[in-house]
Design an enzyme around this catalytic site. Structure first.
Site, PDB file in Angstrom:
ATOM      1  N   GLN A   1       6.176 -17.163  -9.197  1.00 36.21           N
ATOM      2  CA  GLN A   1       5.044 -16.369  -8.713  1.00 36.21           C
ATOM      3  C   GLN A   1       4.104 -16.122  -9.892  1.00 36.21           C
ATOM      4  OE1 GLN A   1       5.094 -15.542  -5.107  1.00 36.21           O
ATOM      5  NE2 GLN A   1       6.482 -17.237  -5.541  1.00 36.21           N
TER       6      GLN A   1
ATOM      7  N   ARG B   1       3.054  -9.763  -6.245  1.00 36.07           N
ATOM      8  CA  ARG B   1       2.119 -10.669  -6.893  1.00 36.07           C
ATOM      9  C   ARG B   1       2.029 -11.980  -6.109  1.00 36.07           C
ATOM     10  NH1 ARG B   1       3.174  -9.801 -11.585  1.00 36.07           N
ATOM     11  NH2 ARG B   1       1.941 -11.398 -12.611  1.00 36.07           N
TER      12      ARG B   1
ATOM     13  N   GLY C   1       2.774  -8.262   1.235  1.00 36.51           N
ATOM     14  CA  GLY C   1       3.278  -9.564   0.838  1.00 36.51           C
ATOM     15  C   GLY C   1       2.336 -10.297  -0.101  1.00 36.51           C
ATOM     16  N   HIS C   2       2.870 -11.300  -0.768  1.00 43.25           N
ATOM     17  CA  HIS C   2       2.118 -11.997  -1.808  1.00 43.25           C
ATOM     18  C   HIS C   2       0.898 -12.719  -1.247  1.00 43.25           C
ATOM     19  CE1 HIS C   2       4.934 -15.785  -1.419  1.00 43.25           C
ATOM     20  NE2 HIS C   2       4.490 -15.364  -0.256  1.00 43.25           N
ATOM     21  N   GLY C   3      -0.190 -12.631  -2.013  1.00 44.53           N
ATOM     22  CA  GLY C   3      -1.413 -13.322  -1.645  1.00 44.53           C
ATOM     23  C   GLY C   3      -2.224 -12.640  -0.566  1.00 44.53           C
TER      24      GLY C   3
END
Length: 373
Positions: free
Chosen positions: A197, A217, A238-240
């Protein structure tokens, strides 16, 4: 503090005795003599009449009889006025003074004026803490983090590497900003390979992160919470993902990876958002709504299943299990109805008078021919 002084500070119209002494703020039912209470919802008007409070903040158009029992402070936005009134009486606990001797600050970290760092906190290499930043005890700030002016990181928080936090932000106790996103690739042998990540997290200005909330991240790029947004306790980002300006996410909301939430959105408690979806501006989703497809702007979503008594729930569950069979039966009936309607459609097209269809009658439990018309 005299009620007249409070009225002046809050910009309210005073109605009644301004010499009443106010010592604190309380709710309508909990208030005692000396308390200032408030009313923003008209349905609680009857409770206000019987409150023990010494005065109340009410809407500007509040209708009070001539014999109303307590002084009133009138304002167009009573709830916001109540929030300002609390600040007149609340004294926050003292922040750390300077840098505590047990804090560990890397030699390459840069601290601005009036930065305060509590006991046992760790500030990593290359961290930049702007003027007025407060880091309470037992926090870990990883290398490369930047925190803007007057932001506050409460105790037991973790801010991971290269996260950017803007000005006037508040990160409540136990939050984790920038932990690894949940990303894995399946290998030929069926095991999961961890995807690095490599992205980051950006909190823009005036963002508040609730206690024990996590903002992951991104795999690449960034996870971004835009200016003025407020995340309640136990929220999972959640990521993004991206959260737009002035959006409220209530407790236990979960956004799967790469979700995009617009401006001025309100997601109530336990709302779940599937990954790679877009939620438009000004959307409101009620408690426990499950959002499984993208939503256009200005929508109100109801997707929860209200609790019910056990008897009703068991009956409904039994019906639910029969739905596939019921659907098949309905489809069969639709086909039969279509056959019965076909002569009407044909006669209508040919211009002939409609005639009732001939339907064979099947008689059970009798002998002989069916009656003849």
């Amino acid at each position: 503090m005299k009620l007249s002084d409070i009225s002046a500070k809050l910009g309210c119209a005073l109605e009644g005795d301004g010499q009443v002494d106010i010592v604190g703020i309380a709710g309508i039912e909990e208030a005692e003599a000396g308390h200032l209470t408030f009313l923003s919802n008209p349905k609680y008007k009857a409770k206000l009449r019987h409150t023990k409070a010494s005065a109340a903040i009410v809407p500007a158009d509040f209708e009070a009889s001539a014999a109303w029992p307590l002084p009133l402070l009138r304002h167009a936005n009573p709830y916001l006025t109540f929030a300002h009134a609390i600040e007149l009486f609340y004294s926050p606990p003292p922040a750390p003074h300077g840098v505590h001797p047990t804090a560990v600050v890397a030699p390459t970290a840069v601290c601005g004026h009036n930065v305060r760092i509590g006991a046992s906190s760790v500030i990593g290499e290359g961290v930049v803490l702007a003027d007025g930043v407060t880091v309470y005890p037992n926090c870990t700030i990883y290398p490369g983090v930047r925190i803007g002016r007057n932001s506050t990181i409460h105790s037991n928080c973790v801010v991971r590497e290269h996260v950017v936090i803007g000005e006037d932000c508040i990160v409540q106790n136990g939050a984790v900003i920038g932990a690894d996103g949940f990303g894995y690739a399946k290998q030929a042998d069926g095991t999961w390979y961890k995807i690095v990540q490599s992205g980051s997290v950006v909190l823009e200005n005036r963002v508040e992160i609730g206690a024990c909330t996590t903002v992951d991240r991104a795999t690449i790029g960034e996870t971004r919470i835009k200016s003025g947004s407020k995340l309640d306790n136990l929220v999972m980002i959640g990521h993004g993902s991206s959260v737009g300006e002035n959006t409220l996410l209530c407790g236990q909301v979960g956004l799967a990876g790469s979700s995009t939430v617009g401006r001025n959105v309100m997601l109530a408690g336990q709302v779940g958002v599937a990954g790679h979806l877009h939620i438009g501006d000004n959307v409101v989703a009620t408690v426990k709504s499950c959002i499984w497809k993208s939503v256009e702007a200005n929508q109100v979503l109801y997707g929860n299943i209200p609790a019910s008594d056990s008897h009703t729930w068991l009956k409904a569950s039994a019906v639910f299990r029969q739905l596939p069979h019921m659907q098949k039966s309905v489809q069969q009936m639709q086909k039969r109805i279509a056959v019965l309607e076909e002569p009407f459609k044909t006669n209508g097209k040919s211009g002939q008078a409609d005639a009732p269809p001939k339907v064979a009658l099947e008689c059970h439990g009798t002998t002989g021919d069916a009656p003849q018309g």
